[in-house]
Design a protein around this motif. Structure first.
Motif, PDB file in Angstrom:
ATOM      1  N   ALA A  79      15.634  -3.758  58.250  1.00 37.76           N
ATOM      2  CA  ALA A  79      16.418  -4.382  57.178  1.00 37.76           C
ATOM      3  C   ALA A  79      17.885  -3.953  57.255  1.00 37.76           C
ATOM      4  CB  ALA A  79      15.832  -4.008  55.815  1.00 37.76           C
ATOM      5  N   ALA A  80      18.119  -2.685  57.569  1.00 32.61           N
ATOM      6  CA  ALA A  80      19.494  -2.183  57.675  1.00 32.61           C
ATOM      7  C   ALA A  80      20.229  -2.872  58.832  1.00 32.61           C
ATOM      8  CB  ALA A  80      19.488  -0.666  57.871  1.00 32.61           C
ATOM      9  N   THR A 105      20.994  -6.448  58.077  1.00 33.47           N
ATOM     10  CA  THR A 105      22.100  -6.529  57.117  1.00 33.47           C
ATOM     11  C   THR A 105      23.447  -6.285  57.804  1.00 33.47           C
ATOM     12  OG1 THR A 105      20.635  -5.749  55.365  1.00 33.47           O
ATOM     13  CG2 THR A 105      22.996  -5.594  54.945  1.00 33.47           C
ATOM     14  N   ALA A 106      23.476  -5.285  58.673  1.00 35.32           N
ATOM     15  CA  ALA A 106      24.724  -5.004  59.391  1.00 35.32           C
ATOM     16  C   ALA A 106      25.136  -6.208  60.236  1.00 35.32           C
ATOM     17  CB  ALA A 106      24.552  -3.761  60.265  1.00 35.32           C
ATOM     18  N   ARG A 107      24.167  -6.890  60.811  1.00 33.52           N
ATOM     19  CA  ARG A 107      24.486  -8.085  61.611  1.00 33.52           C
ATOM     20  C   ARG A 107      25.081  -9.185  60.733  1.00 33.52           C
ATOM     21  NH1 ARG A 107      22.494  -8.633  66.856  1.00 33.52           N
ATOM     22  NH2 ARG A 107      22.536 -10.884  66.548  1.00 33.52           N
ATOM     23  N   ILE A 108      24.610  -9.295  59.492  1.00 33.99           N
ATOM     24  CA  ILE A 108      25.196 -10.260  58.540  1.00 33.99           C
ATOM     25  C   ILE A 108      26.640  -9.879  58.231  1.00 33.99           C
ATOM     26  CG2 ILE A 108      25.096 -11.087  56.149  1.00 33.99           C
ATOM     27  CD1 ILE A 108      22.952 -12.340  57.945  1.00 33.99           C
ATOM     28  N   ILE A 109      26.847  -8.595  57.939  1.00 40.69           N
ATOM     29  CA  ILE A 109      28.192  -8.134  57.552  1.00 40.69           C
ATOM     30  C   ILE A 109      29.177  -8.317  58.708  1.00 40.69           C
ATOM     31  CG2 ILE A 109      29.504  -6.033  57.004  1.00 40.69           C
ATOM     32  CD1 ILE A 109      27.010  -5.242  55.249  1.00 40.69           C
ATOM     33  N   ASN A 151      29.050 -10.654  60.777  1.00 35.73           N
ATOM     34  CA  ASN A 151      29.121 -12.090  61.063  1.00 35.73           C
ATOM     35  C   ASN A 151      28.468 -12.452  62.393  1.00 35.73           C
ATOM     36  OD1 ASN A 151      29.816 -14.664  60.211  1.00 35.73           O
ATOM     37  ND2 ASN A 151      31.860 -14.611  61.130  1.00 35.73           N
ATOM     38  N   MET A 152      27.423 -11.685  62.774  1.00 31.58           N
ATOM     39  CA  MET A 152      26.717 -11.958  64.028  1.00 31.58           C
ATOM     40  C   MET A 152      25.573 -12.941  63.816  1.00 31.58           C
ATOM     41  SD  MET A 152      26.637  -7.990  65.294  1.00 31.58           S
ATOM     42  CE  MET A 152      25.960  -8.207  66.950  1.00 31.58           C
ATOM     43  N   ASP A 153      24.991 -12.948  62.609  1.00 31.85           N
ATOM     44  CA  ASP A 153      23.970 -13.933  62.236  1.00 31.85           C
ATOM     45  C   ASP A 153      24.435 -14.594  60.941  1.00 31.85           C
ATOM     46  OD1 ASP A 153      22.264 -13.133  64.344  1.00 31.85           O
ATOM     47  OD2 ASP A 153      21.488 -11.480  63.127  1.00 31.85           O
ATOM     48  N   ILE A 154      24.015 -15.821  60.722  1.00 29.68           N
ATOM     49  CA  ILE A 154      24.462 -16.540  59.527  1.00 29.68           C
ATOM     50  C   ILE A 154      23.637 -16.103  58.322  1.00 29.68           C
ATOM     51  CG2 ILE A 154      24.663 -18.831  58.473  1.00 29.68           C
ATOM     52  CD1 ILE A 154      25.117 -19.900  61.337  1.00 29.68           C
ATOM     53  N   TYR A 155      24.322 -15.835  57.200  1.00 28.03           N
ATOM     54  CA  TYR A 155      23.620 -15.399  56.000  1.00 28.03           C
ATOM     55  C   TYR A 155      22.679 -16.475  55.469  1.00 28.03           C
ATOM     56  CZ  TYR A 155      22.307 -13.928  51.402  1.00 28.03           C
ATOM     57  OH  TYR A 155      21.554 -13.585  50.320  1.00 28.03           O
ATOM     58  N   ASP A 214      19.178 -16.164  52.392  1.00 21.18           N
ATOM     59  CA  ASP A 214      18.487 -15.161  51.583  1.00 21.18           C
ATOM     60  C   ASP A 214      17.388 -14.440  52.362  1.00 21.18           C
ATOM     61  OD1 ASP A 214      20.097 -15.577  49.414  1.00 21.18           O
ATOM     62  OD2 ASP A 214      18.664 -16.795  48.296  1.00 21.18           O
ATOM     63  N   TYR A 261      17.377 -13.467  55.513  1.00 20.14           N
ATOM     64  CA  TYR A 261      17.915 -13.065  56.826  1.00 20.14           C
ATOM     65  C   TYR A 261      17.116 -11.950  57.494  1.00 20.14           C
ATOM     66  CZ  TYR A 261      20.314  -9.147  54.480  1.00 20.14           C
ATOM     67  OH  TYR A 261      20.591  -8.018  53.770  1.00 20.14           O
ATOM     68  N   VAL A 262      16.447 -11.086  56.710  1.00 17.59           N
ATOM     69  CA  VAL A 262      15.654 -10.018  57.344  1.00 17.59           C
ATOM     70  C   VAL A 262      14.467 -10.628  58.089  1.00 17.59           C
ATOM     71  CG1 VAL A 262      14.278  -7.935  56.972  1.00 17.59           C
ATOM     72  CG2 VAL A 262      16.383  -8.268  55.665  1.00 17.59           C
TER      73      VAL A 262
END
Lengths: 264, 264
Positions: free
Chosen positions: A237-238, A241-245, A247-251, A253, A255-256
């Motif tokens: 999960a961490a 989340t870091a990949r979302i922040i 901008n490596m994967d598109i957000y 709900d 995303y995990v």
């Protein structure tokens, strides 16, 4: 960050038993489980107690590939065992690992070239692990130069800055972060970066917490991959989340879950 | 990273009621609770619904200081309200905040100089929040120059790069990380950095997870402070862990408790 699932390792009792009895059940269960939870590679390590590392590595690679389509990361200091694994890999593998020591780099990069494999290069040499970022980066540069001399794309090289437990080598922490940043300036395209995640928390009390916080901090400094527990839900999960922040994967709900199912 | 506890804010119903009824109970409970969990400052915000912001700010500052010895972070766009707070602060406070807009900087840095206050400067101006790191850093430089022109030590200036929700402004994430790094190169000593943490997760599903992962990633890029939920146990554990990894606090098995008790 790609997770290189660490669980197929003869250091674990069930895998040691599997190797001893040539029973693929445990190996294949872990292969499937790690793939289903989002690992991008399977680390394969015969462990410390095996007498015939060459045949053990070959067997582990064969049975793991029957259960999972993930590429393998062949983890051994015995280069004959690694070569035995490379011979049976159905797709390009990763060699784990080589230090910045000339005769070892010669052997490993030659194998990598022959089998079209990726390579993990360690920022250390005969003298051990340097303390400061500058010396680590100098060793990374040696690995880059040797990789290039064998005609291997630099993007196939993963530099491991080498992480020490935070309870004994706490001053290495900021140096590792700085090393990760500087490695990205070494060439264009730059080498990739990798760490053995669990090293940071050896001997500490709350290992999982320290592992996942270190992982995302290193990601913020450009970390590309980690050999890690690919079944640690909170780590996954961490990392997602870091990949979302970053901008490596598109957000979205979920995303995990998307991260976990990336290989399906 | 220092946590600026965000809970004394008239946007919360209990604080709005406390202000309306001049009943200090809720304010003082949150002041004590945030201090006991390791916050380094108490944010004080009268909220959107108050008619007399000046007297509400003065009262909140007075009653908060009766319950806690933490310095206050006076949070308002009404500079008269901020000045009323500064007048009753028993120790140097933080002004939250000023954008890179000349007449506002003139007023705020003058107040900061008079009351020996720290200042949060926002990387935005009349045109809004820029998208790329370079433009944010240019605005940070304006804030640094104005701070310096008033004879205020640059280490009393906290630059907020301005964080957008990751579900709508996802491309801002890497720019904020880069801005945090570059701000540390602007002067020697450099300005400090701060974010409003909860902005990153607005409208997302697992807000606490995104908040704490963003916080430690930003810390890996030099973040000094965050306006945040000072009672979020998992955030506190994450921040305490990041401080261990960055070698800012000495490791011991109970380092999370040590972080919480730092003000006692």
């Amino acid at each position: 960050m790609i997770i290189i699932g660490e669980r197929i390792n003869g250091m674990f009792r069930d895998i040691a038993k599997a190797i001893r009895e040539k029973d693929p059940t445990a190996v294949q269960e872990w292969a499937r489980k790690q793939e289903a939870m989002g690992s991008g590679y399977l680390d394969i390590n015969v462990g410390p107690a095996v007498s015939d590392r060459v045949s053990a590595m070959r067997w582990l690679c064969e049975v793991a590939q029957e259960a999972s389509k993930l590429p393998l990361c062949l983890d051994s200091t015995d280069y004959d065992a690694i070569e035995a694994g490379l011979e049976v890999c159905k797709q390009p593998a990763m060699i784990n690992s080589v230090p910045a020591v000339q005769e070892k780099m010669d052997r490993v990069f030659q194998m990598a070239s022959k089998y079209n494999a990726e390579v993990i290069g360690l920022a250390m040499n005969e003298e051990g692990i340097p303390k400061d970022a500058e010396s680590r980066v100098a060793l990374a540069m040696e690995l880059v130069a040797n990789c290039d001399a064998h005609g291997i794309p630099i993007s196939n090289l993963y530099i491991d800055p080498l992480v020490l437990p935070c309870n004994v080598g706490q001053d290495h922490g900021p140096e590792v972060m700085e090393t990760l940043r500087q490695i990205k300036l070494l060439s264009d395209p730059p080498p990739k970066t990798v760490v053995g995640l669990s090293n940071i928390s050896q001997g500490t009390k709350d290992r999982d917490l320290i592992n996942r916080i270190f992982a995302v901090m290193a990601m913020a400094n450009g970390l590309d991959a980690a050999i890690a527990d690919g079944c640690d839900e909170e780590l996954i999960a961490a990392v997602a989340t870091a990949r979302i922040i970053l901008n490596m994967d598109i957000y979205c709900d979920s995303y995990v879950d998307v991260f976990k199912n990336q290989n399906l």
